[in-house]
Design an enzyme around this catalytic site. Sequence first.
Site, PDB file in Angstrom:
ATOM      1  N   ASP A   1     -24.059  21.262  -5.416  1.00 25.38           N
ATOM      2  CA  ASP A   1     -23.637  21.295  -6.817  1.00 25.38           C
ATOM      3  C   ASP A   1     -22.165  20.886  -6.975  1.00 25.38           C
ATOM      4  O   ASP A   1     -21.401  20.931  -6.018  1.00 25.38           O
ATOM      5  CB  ASP A   1     -23.762  22.719  -7.381  1.00 25.38           C
ATOM      6  CG  ASP A   1     -25.199  23.163  -7.544  1.00 25.38           C
ATOM      7  OD1 ASP A   1     -26.108  22.431  -7.114  1.00 25.38           O
ATOM      8  OD2 ASP A   1     -25.399  24.261  -8.093  1.00 25.38           O
TER       9      ASP A   1
ATOM     10  N   HIS B   1     -21.942  23.369  -2.081  1.00 24.79           N
ATOM     11  CA  HIS B   1     -21.096  22.587  -2.995  1.00 24.79           C
ATOM     12  C   HIS B   1     -20.377  21.504  -2.203  1.00 24.79           C
ATOM     13  O   HIS B   1     -19.642  21.841  -1.261  1.00 24.79           O
ATOM     14  CB  HIS B   1     -20.082  23.512  -3.683  1.00 24.79           C
ATOM     15  CG  HIS B   1     -20.727  24.596  -4.497  1.00 24.79           C
ATOM     16  ND1 HIS B   1     -21.227  25.745  -3.927  1.00 24.79           N
ATOM     17  CD2 HIS B   1     -20.992  24.677  -5.815  1.00 24.79           C
ATOM     18  CE1 HIS B   1     -21.771  26.494  -4.893  1.00 24.79           C
ATOM     19  NE2 HIS B   1     -21.637  25.878  -6.044  1.00 24.79           N
TER      20      HIS B   1
HETATM   21 ZN   LIG Z   1     -21.829  24.676 -10.144  1.00 24.36          ZN
END
Ligand SMILES: [Zn+2]
Length: 208
Positions: free
Chosen positions: A33, A175
């Site tokens: 993400d 991430h």
């Molecule tokens: Zn996020």
Amino acid sequence: MWRPIREPGVWEGGDTLDRARGLEGKCVALTFDDGPHDECTPMLLDGLKKRGVRVTFFLMGQSIEGNEEIVKRMKEEGHLVGNHSYSHIQLTKAGAGAACEGVDKTSRLIENITGEPPQYMRPPFGDWNEELECRVGMTTVLWSVDSLDWKLKNKNRIVKRVLKDVEDGDIILMHDIFPTSVEAALEIVDALTKEGYTFVTVDELLID
Ligand SMILES: [Zn+2]
């Protein structure tokens, strides 16, 4: 654990994820993400390419500008490109209008680069409700293993945490905006490959 299912706009909880279609053995989906990130994402893509592994990216619209080549590369190298809204706001608090506008805008930015609108989305913080679901009409994908990479920012601790929890059919949240996450992800790929896991994109984990 949440199990995304194929109908856009519907998802439900379940104890285990269904087997990836047509795949034998254990499988797992790595998801990233908040990118693309101009340095970390290419580093990750290089490492994944070397290993022949495909993952899923949920992009933040506001990070796409200037990083178009990276998004193009994701698509070209077989990764799944999803939507993580435009800015990192809590969509249920933003109101349906603003929330959907941010999601739509991001879909258009992605489509302009990859040639197709994303079908999958992950709301920031996993914050979502049925009203948004109906309006957005995409499949919402959460996760079953949280690497806590954004908090740990330590390669060994991230690797240890994920390897301790991971099971067949899991969706791992990471991430691609921290160097430690990229290093950890590649080490996780190597360790799980040795354990006999196949890496799939989230669309391959969904049931028929
Ligand atoms: Zn996020």
